[in-house]
Write a protein that holds these residues in place. Structure first.
Motif, PDB file in Angstrom:
ATOM      1  N   THR A 126       2.301   3.268  -0.559  1.00  0.00           N
ATOM      2  CA  THR A 126       2.449   1.865  -0.947  1.00  0.00           C
ATOM      3  C   THR A 126       3.556   1.706  -1.976  1.00  0.00           C
ATOM      4  O   THR A 126       4.388   0.787  -1.889  1.00  0.00           O
ATOM      5  CB  THR A 126       1.122   1.325  -1.507  1.00  0.00           C
ATOM      6  N   ARG A 127       3.557   2.602  -2.954  1.00  0.00           N
ATOM      7  CA  ARG A 127       4.585   2.549  -3.999  1.00  0.00           C
ATOM      8  C   ARG A 127       5.985   2.746  -3.402  1.00  0.00           C
ATOM      9  O   ARG A 127       6.931   2.036  -3.750  1.00  0.00           O
ATOM     10  CB  ARG A 127       4.297   3.627  -5.050  1.00  0.00           C
ATOM     11  N   SER A 128       6.117   3.706  -2.489  1.00  0.00           N
ATOM     12  CA  SER A 128       7.415   3.954  -1.860  1.00  0.00           C
ATOM     13  C   SER A 128       7.845   2.769  -0.996  1.00  0.00           C
ATOM     14  O   SER A 128       9.022   2.390  -0.991  1.00  0.00           O
ATOM     15  CB  SER A 128       7.356   5.231  -1.014  1.00  0.00           C
ATOM     16  N   LEU A 129       6.895   2.192  -0.273  1.00  0.00           N
ATOM     17  CA  LEU A 129       7.217   1.021   0.544  1.00  0.00           C
ATOM     18  C   LEU A 129       7.710  -0.132  -0.333  1.00  0.00           C
ATOM     19  O   LEU A 129       8.643  -0.855   0.039  1.00  0.00           O
ATOM     20  CB  LEU A 129       5.986   0.569   1.334  1.00  0.00           C
ATOM     21  N   ALA A 130       7.090  -0.303  -1.487  1.00  0.00           N
ATOM     22  CA  ALA A 130       7.516  -1.382  -2.386  1.00  0.00           C
ATOM     23  C   ALA A 130       8.967  -1.202  -2.804  1.00  0.00           C
ATOM     24  O   ALA A 130       9.732  -2.174  -2.875  1.00  0.00           O
ATOM     25  CB  ALA A 130       6.608  -1.419  -3.618  1.00  0.00           C
ATOM     26  N   VAL A 131       9.353   0.041  -3.072  1.00  0.00           N
ATOM     27  CA  VAL A 131      10.739   0.313  -3.457  1.00  0.00           C
ATOM     28  C   VAL A 131      11.676   0.073  -2.281  1.00  0.00           C
ATOM     29  O   VAL A 131      12.715  -0.604  -2.405  1.00  0.00           O
ATOM     30  CB  VAL A 131      10.882   1.763  -3.959  1.00  0.00           C
ATOM     31  N   ASP A 132      11.305   0.601  -1.112  1.00  0.00           N
ATOM     32  CA  ASP A 132      12.187   0.527   0.045  1.00  0.00           C
ATOM     33  C   ASP A 132      12.325  -0.883   0.609  1.00  0.00           C
ATOM     34  O   ASP A 132      13.372  -1.237   1.180  1.00  0.00           O
ATOM     35  CB  ASP A 132      11.684   1.456   1.151  1.00  0.00           C
ATOM     36  N   GLY A 138      12.830  -8.512   0.168  1.00  0.00           N
ATOM     37  CA  GLY A 138      11.968  -9.522  -0.438  1.00  0.00           C
ATOM     38  C   GLY A 138      10.503  -9.376  -0.096  1.00  0.00           C
ATOM     39  O   GLY A 138       9.719 -10.314  -0.285  1.00  0.00           O
ATOM     40  N   ILE A 139      10.090  -8.199   0.389  1.00  0.00           N
ATOM     41  CA  ILE A 139       8.706  -7.973   0.799  1.00  0.00           C
ATOM     42  C   ILE A 139       7.910  -7.336  -0.330  1.00  0.00           C
ATOM     43  O   ILE A 139       8.325  -6.319  -0.893  1.00  0.00           O
ATOM     44  CB  ILE A 139       8.651  -7.075   2.048  1.00  0.00           C
ATOM     45  N   ALA A 140       6.762  -7.930  -0.659  1.00  0.00           N
ATOM     46  CA  ALA A 140       5.861  -7.379  -1.668  1.00  0.00           C
ATOM     47  C   ALA A 140       4.798  -6.524  -0.977  1.00  0.00           C
ATOM     48  O   ALA A 140       4.199  -6.946   0.017  1.00  0.00           O
ATOM     49  CB  ALA A 140       5.192  -8.500  -2.452  1.00  0.00           C
ATOM     50  N   VAL A 141       4.564  -5.324  -1.506  1.00  0.00           N
ATOM     51  CA  VAL A 141       3.588  -4.393  -0.931  1.00  0.00           C
ATOM     52  C   VAL A 141       2.640  -3.955  -2.041  1.00  0.00           C
ATOM     53  O   VAL A 141       3.087  -3.482  -3.089  1.00  0.00           O
ATOM     54  CB  VAL A 141       4.271  -3.146  -0.331  1.00  0.00           C
ATOM     55  N   ASP A 171       7.230  -9.619  -7.891  1.00  0.00           N
ATOM     56  CA  ASP A 171       7.077  -8.987  -9.207  1.00  0.00           C
ATOM     57  C   ASP A 171       5.861  -8.065  -9.274  1.00  0.00           C
ATOM     58  O   ASP A 171       5.817  -7.156 -10.103  1.00  0.00           O
ATOM     59  CB  ASP A 171       6.970 -10.047 -10.300  1.00  0.00           C
ATOM     60  N   GLU A 172       4.844  -8.314  -8.423  1.00  0.00           N
ATOM     61  CA  GLU A 172       3.638  -7.469  -8.397  1.00  0.00           C
ATOM     62  C   GLU A 172       3.741  -6.343  -7.382  1.00  0.00           C
ATOM     63  O   GLU A 172       2.827  -5.521  -7.265  1.00  0.00           O
ATOM     64  CB  GLU A 172       2.397  -8.316  -8.074  1.00  0.00           C
ATOM     65  N   SER A 173       4.836  -6.277  -6.672  1.00  0.00           N
ATOM     66  CA  SER A 173       4.968  -5.267  -5.613  1.00  0.00           C
ATOM     67  C   SER A 173       4.885  -3.855  -6.182  1.00  0.00           C
ATOM     68  O   SER A 173       5.373  -3.575  -7.280  1.00  0.00           O
ATOM     69  CB  SER A 173       6.304  -5.448  -4.893  1.00  0.00           C
ATOM     70  N   GLY A 174       4.220  -2.967  -5.427  1.00  0.00           N
ATOM     71  CA  GLY A 174       4.106  -1.581  -5.828  1.00  0.00           C
ATOM     72  C   GLY A 174       2.999  -1.311  -6.816  1.00  0.00           C
ATOM     73  O   GLY A 174       2.939  -0.234  -7.418  1.00  0.00           O
ATOM     74  N   ARG A 175       2.066  -2.250  -6.978  1.00  0.00           N
ATOM     75  CA  ARG A 175       0.978  -2.075  -7.944  1.00  0.00           C
ATOM     76  C   ARG A 175      -0.366  -1.963  -7.228  1.00  0.00           C
ATOM     77  O   ARG A 175      -0.483  -2.198  -6.024  1.00  0.00           O
ATOM     78  CB  ARG A 175       0.999  -3.236  -8.944  1.00  0.00           C
ATOM     79  N   PHE A 176      -1.386  -1.571  -7.974  1.00  0.00           N
ATOM     80  CA  PHE A 176      -2.713  -1.253  -7.451  1.00  0.00           C
ATOM     81  C   PHE A 176      -3.723  -2.146  -8.164  1.00  0.00           C
ATOM     82  O   PHE A 176      -3.938  -2.002  -9.362  1.00  0.00           O
ATOM     83  CB  PHE A 176      -2.976   0.234  -7.716  1.00  0.00           C
ATOM     84  N   PHE A 177      -4.316  -3.091  -7.421  1.00  0.00           N
ATOM     85  CA  PHE A 177      -5.227  -4.072  -8.005  1.00  0.00           C
ATOM     86  C   PHE A 177      -6.620  -3.960  -7.402  1.00  0.00           C
ATOM     87  O   PHE A 177      -6.772  -3.607  -6.232  1.00  0.00           O
ATOM     88  CB  PHE A 177      -4.726  -5.503  -7.752  1.00  0.00           C
TER      89      PHE A 177
END
Length: 230
Positions: free
Chosen positions: A163-169, A174-177, A215-221
């Protein structure tokens, strides 16, 4: 009209997510392995006035995933929700079924990546551009005080890294993951003693999803919106 695709929609959280989004006017592609046997999901679809379309999909089957992506070509997906998952063997150290462990990784880790790779263009074409991966607090390395559950824990920890890598890539598109923990829920997996009802968990997940931005992309909630440690 916003559109979502949800895997593992035949029961539990997946089915409740389908119902919740459709109730709010979303168009929902509800995916499960055997639609003919998913009678409750079919009832949800029948009651949704055409907003829910049920698809046969085994997320570990590359041909099926590719085929569904082709069939939806040209339809933007505001939300891709990778919900399908299994717990796998519960035996502790010294009693591992490694073939079964590999199956858990196929479903919980590789399948979400397969879905993202095949549907990313449809997500990118949408207005909201969201991808949610259903993770678990049991995948948090920092919070592991109980040990055991090796297959499930490792699959969700690996999904968090993906998930973290997808957020970076995918940030340039403009996609939030994000990775989401639904809480301890009264499902077949969580058991009757779990703290949350399915509806309570889904309501919380919906609030988190509604507030997501790049702005929340790549985080764990978790379902309450609290950020969890990796």
């Amino acid at each position: 009209m916003p559109t979502a695709l949800i895997t593992g929609a035949n029961r539990g959280l997946g089915q409740a997510l389908v119902r919740s989004f459709a109730t709010d006017g979303w168009r929902v592609h509800a995916c499960c392995r055997v639609p003919d046997k998913s009678l409750d999901l079919r009832r949800v679809a029948e009651a949704a006035d055409g907003l829910v379309e049920v698809h046969r999909l085994d997320v570990t089957d590359d041909l099926q995933v590719r085929g569904l992506a082709r069939s939806l070509e040209g339809e933007p997906l505001d939300l891709l929700f990778n919900n399908a998952g299994i717990y796998g063997p519960r035996e502790g150290f010294g009693s591992q079924d490694f073939e079964a462990w590999a199956k858990v990784l196929q479903v919980n880790l590789l399948a979400p990546l397969r879905m993202v790779e095949n549907f990313v263009d449809l997500v990118a074409a949408s207005e909201r551009k969201l991808i949610a991966n259903m993770s678990s607090r049991l995948g948090s390395i920092a919070e592991n005080r109980g040990g055991s559950s090796y297959p499930y824990r490792s699959s969700k920890a690996a999904l968090n890294m993906a998930t973290r890598s997808l957020a970076v890539d995918l940030e340039p598109r403009g996609i939030a993951v994000v990775a989401l923990h639904p809480g301890w829920v009264q499902t077949d997996m969580g058991g009757e003693e779990a703290a949350l009802t399915i509806d309570e968990s889904v309501a919380g997940l919906r609030r988190v999803i509604a507030g997501l931005t790049i702005d929340e992309s790549g985080r764990f909630f978790d379902y309450s919106g609290a950020e969890l440690p990796w």
